[in-house]
Design a protein around this motif. Structure first.
Motif, mmCIF file in Angstrom:
data_model
loop_
_atom_site.group_PDB
_atom_site.id
_atom_site.type_symbol
_atom_site.label_atom_id
_atom_site.label_comp_id
_atom_site.label_asym_id
_atom_site.label_seq_id
_atom_site.Cartn_x
_atom_site.Cartn_y
_atom_site.Cartn_z
ATOM 1 N N ILE A 96 -28.879 9.149 75.575
ATOM 2 C CA ILE A 96 -29.529 10.041 74.615
ATOM 3 C C ILE A 96 -28.724 11.329 74.543
ATOM 4 O O ILE A 96 -28.298 11.868 75.569
ATOM 5 C CB ILE A 96 -30.980 10.348 75.036
ATOM 6 C CG1 ILE A 96 -31.835 9.084 74.929
ATOM 7 C CG2 ILE A 96 -31.574 11.451 74.172
ATOM 8 C CD1 ILE A 96 -33.258 9.296 75.363
ATOM 9 N N VAL A 97 -28.500 11.811 73.322
ATOM 10 C CA VAL A 97 -27.824 13.089 73.121
ATOM 11 C C VAL A 97 -28.751 13.989 72.303
ATOM 12 O O VAL A 97 -29.242 13.585 71.244
ATOM 13 C CB VAL A 97 -26.484 12.920 72.393
ATOM 14 C CG1 VAL A 97 -25.821 14.288 72.180
ATOM 15 C CG2 VAL A 97 -25.557 12.007 73.183
ATOM 16 N N ASP A 119 -14.837 23.362 65.915
ATOM 17 C CA ASP A 119 -14.417 22.274 66.801
ATOM 18 C C ASP A 119 -15.576 21.293 66.969
ATOM 19 O O ASP A 119 -16.278 21.309 67.972
ATOM 20 C CB ASP A 119 -13.942 22.806 68.151
ATOM 21 C CG ASP A 119 -14.910 23.804 68.767
ATOM 22 O OD1 ASP A 119 -15.788 24.316 68.045
ATOM 23 O OD2 ASP A 119 -14.806 24.074 69.973
ATOM 24 N N PRO A 120 -15.768 20.421 65.989
ATOM 25 C CA PRO A 120 -16.910 19.512 65.984
ATOM 26 C C PRO A 120 -16.707 18.329 66.921
ATOM 27 O O PRO A 120 -15.580 18.024 67.317
ATOM 28 C CB PRO A 120 -16.954 19.032 64.528
ATOM 29 C CG PRO A 120 -15.507 19.028 64.130
ATOM 30 C CD PRO A 120 -14.901 20.226 64.820
ATOM 31 N N PRO A 121 -17.775 17.626 67.273
ATOM 32 C CA PRO A 121 -17.628 16.382 68.047
ATOM 33 C C PRO A 121 -17.021 15.279 67.185
ATOM 34 O O PRO A 121 -17.015 15.369 65.955
ATOM 35 C CB PRO A 121 -19.061 16.045 68.434
ATOM 36 C CG PRO A 121 -19.905 16.714 67.397
ATOM 37 C CD PRO A 121 -19.179 17.962 67.028
ATOM 38 N N TYR A 122 -16.518 14.242 67.858
ATOM 39 C CA TYR A 122 -15.881 13.109 67.180
ATOM 40 C C TYR A 122 -14.787 13.604 66.238
ATOM 41 O O TYR A 122 -14.689 13.178 65.083
ATOM 42 C CB TYR A 122 -16.927 12.267 66.431
ATOM 43 C CG TYR A 122 -18.101 11.880 67.275
ATOM 44 C CD1 TYR A 122 -17.912 11.185 68.468
ATOM 45 C CD2 TYR A 122 -19.402 12.222 66.924
ATOM 46 C CE1 TYR A 122 -18.994 10.836 69.276
ATOM 47 C CE2 TYR A 122 -20.489 11.869 67.729
ATOM 48 C CZ TYR A 122 -20.272 11.188 68.893
ATOM 49 O OH TYR A 122 -21.335 10.842 69.701
ATOM 50 N N SER A 123 -13.967 14.517 66.736
ATOM 51 C CA SER A 123 -13.016 15.240 65.904
ATOM 52 C C SER A 123 -11.940 14.359 65.288
ATOM 53 O O SER A 123 -11.359 14.721 64.261
ATOM 54 C CB SER A 123 -12.358 16.360 66.723
ATOM 55 O OG SER A 123 -11.732 15.835 67.881
ATOM 56 N N ILE A 141 -14.879 13.888 75.679
ATOM 57 C CA ILE A 141 -15.063 12.502 76.136
ATOM 58 C C ILE A 141 -16.288 12.397 77.036
ATOM 59 O O ILE A 141 -17.085 11.462 76.929
ATOM 60 C CB ILE A 141 -13.800 12.017 76.875
ATOM 61 C CG1 ILE A 141 -12.632 11.865 75.885
ATOM 62 C CG2 ILE A 141 -14.070 10.691 77.583
ATOM 63 C CD1 ILE A 141 -11.302 11.598 76.560
ATOM 64 N N LEU A 142 -16.452 13.375 77.923
ATOM 65 C CA LEU A 142 -17.560 13.351 78.872
ATOM 66 C C LEU A 142 -18.908 13.512 78.165
ATOM 67 O O LEU A 142 -19.861 12.768 78.451
ATOM 68 C CB LEU A 142 -17.386 14.472 79.900
ATOM 69 C CG LEU A 142 -18.392 14.519 81.049
ATOM 70 C CD1 LEU A 142 -18.162 13.350 81.991
ATOM 71 C CD2 LEU A 142 -18.298 15.843 81.791
ATOM 72 N N ILE A 143 -19.000 14.474 77.251
ATOM 73 C CA ILE A 143 -20.269 14.777 76.600
ATOM 74 C C ILE A 143 -20.620 13.753 75.527
ATOM 75 O O ILE A 143 -21.768 13.315 75.406
ATOM 76 C CB ILE A 143 -20.243 16.193 75.986
ATOM 77 C CG1 ILE A 143 -20.065 17.254 77.088
ATOM 78 C CG2 ILE A 143 -21.511 16.457 75.167
ATOM 79 C CD1 ILE A 143 -21.251 17.410 78.000
ATOM 80 N N TRP A 144 -19.628 13.325 74.734
ATOM 81 C CA TRP A 144 -19.920 12.490 73.567
ATOM 82 C C TRP A 144 -19.598 11.012 73.773
ATOM 83 O O TRP A 144 -20.202 10.155 73.143
ATOM 84 C CB TRP A 144 -19.174 13.034 72.350
ATOM 85 C CG TRP A 144 -19.636 14.408 71.996
ATOM 86 C CD1 TRP A 144 -19.034 15.596 72.311
ATOM 87 C CD2 TRP A 144 -20.834 14.757 71.300
ATOM 88 N NE1 TRP A 144 -19.769 16.660 71.854
ATOM 89 C CE2 TRP A 144 -20.888 16.169 71.218
ATOM 90 C CE3 TRP A 144 -21.868 14.015 70.731
ATOM 91 C CZ2 TRP A 144 -21.926 16.844 70.600
ATOM 92 C CZ3 TRP A 144 -22.910 14.677 70.100
ATOM 93 C CH2 TRP A 144 -22.928 16.072 70.041
ATOM 94 N N GLN A 145 -18.603 10.705 74.607
ATOM 95 C CA GLN A 145 -18.266 9.322 74.954
ATOM 96 C C GLN A 145 -18.203 8.433 73.711
ATOM 97 O O GLN A 145 -18.934 7.444 73.567
ATOM 98 C CB GLN A 145 -19.270 8.783 75.978
ATOM 99 C CG GLN A 145 -19.245 9.600 77.270
ATOM 100 C CD GLN A 145 -19.988 8.953 78.415
ATOM 101 O OE1 GLN A 145 -20.237 7.763 78.400
ATOM 102 N NE2 GLN A 145 -20.338 9.746 79.413
ATOM 103 N N ASP A 146 -17.288 8.797 72.830
ATOM 104 C CA ASP A 146 -17.148 8.129 71.546
ATOM 105 C C ASP A 146 -16.921 6.627 71.687
ATOM 106 O O ASP A 146 -17.436 5.826 70.898
ATOM 107 C CB ASP A 146 -15.976 8.766 70.774
ATOM 108 C CG ASP A 146 -15.882 8.263 69.354
ATOM 109 O OD1 ASP A 146 -16.869 7.700 68.856
ATOM 110 O OD2 ASP A 146 -14.820 8.423 68.734
ATOM 111 N N ARG A 185 -26.782 15.501 77.338
ATOM 112 C CA ARG A 185 -26.558 14.056 77.328
ATOM 113 C C ARG A 185 -27.212 13.455 78.565
ATOM 114 O O ARG A 185 -26.943 13.893 79.694
ATOM 115 C CB ARG A 185 -25.066 13.730 77.326
ATOM 116 C CG ARG A 185 -24.798 12.216 77.331
ATOM 117 C CD ARG A 185 -23.325 11.867 77.414
ATOM 118 N NE ARG A 185 -23.158 10.425 77.305
ATOM 119 C CZ ARG A 185 -23.004 9.773 76.168
ATOM 120 N NH1 ARG A 185 -22.981 10.446 75.022
ATOM 121 N NH2 ARG A 185 -22.879 8.458 76.134
ATOM 122 N N VAL A 186 -28.058 12.459 78.371
ATOM 123 C CA VAL A 186 -28.710 11.756 79.465
ATOM 124 C C VAL A 186 -28.282 10.296 79.408
ATOM 125 O O VAL A 186 -28.395 9.644 78.357
ATOM 126 C CB VAL A 186 -30.252 11.846 79.374
ATOM 127 C CG1 VAL A 186 -30.885 11.182 80.582
ATOM 128 C CG2 VAL A 186 -30.690 13.301 79.275
#
Length: 450
Positions: free
Chosen positions: A336-337, A137-141, A317-322, A377-378
């Protein structure tokens, strides 16, 4: 002598056609920015982005690049092109996004072979029709391609039950830096033919070769899925984590979330422990009930969610905010991630220390308790010197717990001035020797790993 830009464009247009060559200054804005963000500030821009449609075309493109000593930046749909280290120079960007065929789905063997440009979500849709799924289950899926997932080794919470991308990969075909096509592994689960190049290329960030097709093991879709979220103080969450890790419970995902993430998801207060159970319905219900009993014993708040897919989408959405990545960010909204790893036993204490470091900033932290890997994520990054010092503190804490911290996404200047990978071990000589074996001329993503 290197060919002039117009000569290079003509050369590759003859090979790929007009539709297969896009001049760099005519790229879509988000792709243009992603490429720029992956290069050092002193690098000249690439002449163009190439889109081969077959493996044979890709092989010919790389062969020409090798003959003319052209440096190449490989990508899929570029969702993670700016991750990790900066590339010192790229004459060409080569995208595998048009290599997007499902080659073979062996339903009975629980395997699938796909070209590297197939999008993750499209593949899951195809597999679901046969009651199967790829357990990563990768980011930006939505836009992530199989090749990009393999190149960055990007898995998510499901690794708690199913392990990593490396463990899912049974076989690989890739184009070497000289244009030759190589293969390793096979299309069956018990195949052990050849060297285990699958594990070597996974996480190599396009520095050792360009994947053209990959074979994965699959799993049956579970009958029933539920998520249990327990929240409370760091001490009680640590007790719950310890009891669960030594119990007979079998969650498919088990993540720690910072109090900031729990609050912004509307799930209460305090640190959160998220557990997903996916199996037969009776088994899932019984295990969720056991978590509820444990939570009551430790005076923790407990919530049971039936919509697992919706929860993971909200967390992504919260962590990666594409949506923010495709917008031009001002210094006041930069973020920053980082990817990090620590000993799982230290995950709660690590989370508490991060709370102190980022007490005046918006941040989110997710840690997979089984592996100790996580994402930090900052947001609202304004002073790069201050954030560099904070990241250095977090890295030091992670290293003290036998871990690491890698900067994945950040303002360009921060990567250029700071150590992205954070690696200070003694394996650099080995990495250089491997690189020399695969890419003696240093043409593929040059200097990305250093």
């Amino acid at each position: 002598m290197r060919l002039a830009d117009n000569q290079l464009i003509a050369l590759f247009t003859d090979l790929l056609g007009v539709d297969g060559v896009v001049l760099f200054d005519r790229l879509a804005p988000n792709l243009h920015e992603r490429v720029v963000a992956s290069l050092t500030p002193d690098s000249l821009p690439p002449t163009s982005v190439l889109y081969p449609q077959t493996i044979a075309e890709l092989s010919k493109v790389i062969t020409l690049a090798y003959e003319h000593r052209l440096r190449v930046l490989p990508c899929g749909s570029a969702t993670k092109l700016d991750w990790g280290g900066l590339v010192s120079r790229a004459d060409l960007v080569i995208s595998t996004s048009k290599l997007n065929r499902v080659i073979e789905h062996c339903v009975g063997d629980l395997t699938v072979t796909v070209e590297s440009g197939v999008k993750y979500q499209d593949l899951q849709t195809v597999l679901a029709k046969e009651g199967q799924f790829l357990a990563i289950d990768p980011p930006y899926s939505v836009e992530a391609t199989i090749g990009g997932i393999l190149a960055t080794g990007s898995a998510g919470s499901l690794r708690h039950r199913y392990n990593t991308v490396r463990d899912m990969c049974l076989g690989i075909e890739f184009v070497r830096s000289d244009g030759e096509v190589a293969k390793a592994g096979g299309r069956v689960v018990k195949n052990v033919a050849g060297y285990d190049l699958m594990k070597l290329l996974t996480g190599s960030y396009g520095t050792l070769g360009i994947a053209t097709s990959v074979t994965f093991r699959l799993y049956p879709l579970p009958e029933y899925t539920q998520i249990v979220i327990v929240t409370g103080t760091a001490e009680t969450i640590a007790q719950a984590q310890q009891k669960i890790s030594t119990s007979i419970l079998t969650p498919t995902a088990c993540d720690l979330l910072s109090a900031t993430a729990i609050a912004d998801l509307g799930l209460g207060e305090g640190i959160g422990l998220v557990l997903q159970f996916a199996s037969l319905k009776a088994s899932v219900i019984e295990q969720c009930d056991r978590i509820a009993v444990l939570a009551k014993e430790l005076n923790l708040e407990v919530q049971i969610l039936g919509e697992a897919k919706e929860f993971w989408e909200l967390l992504e959405i919260l962590i990666w905010q594409d949506e923010l990545r495709n917008l031009e960010q001002s210094p006041e909204s930069a973020s920053i991630v980082c990817k990090l790893g620590i000993l799982p036993s230290a995950s709660v204490s690590f989370l508490k220390e991060c709370e102190q470091i980022f007490d005046a900033q918006s941040y989110y932290l997710q840690i997979h308790t089984g592996s100790g890997l996580g994402i930090l994520r900052v947001e609202d990054v304004q002073d790069l010197e201050v954030i560099a010092l904070q990241i250095s503190k977090v890295r030091s804490i992670a290293e003290a717990h036998s871990g690491f911290l890698t900067i994945l996404e950040s303002p360009h200047a921060l990567k250029f001035k700071n150590n992205v990978w954070g690696y200070t071990g003694n394996a650099n000589d080995l990495i250089n020797k491997i690189r020399q074996q695969f890419d003696a001329r240093g043409l593929l993503s040059p200097d990305r790993m250093f």
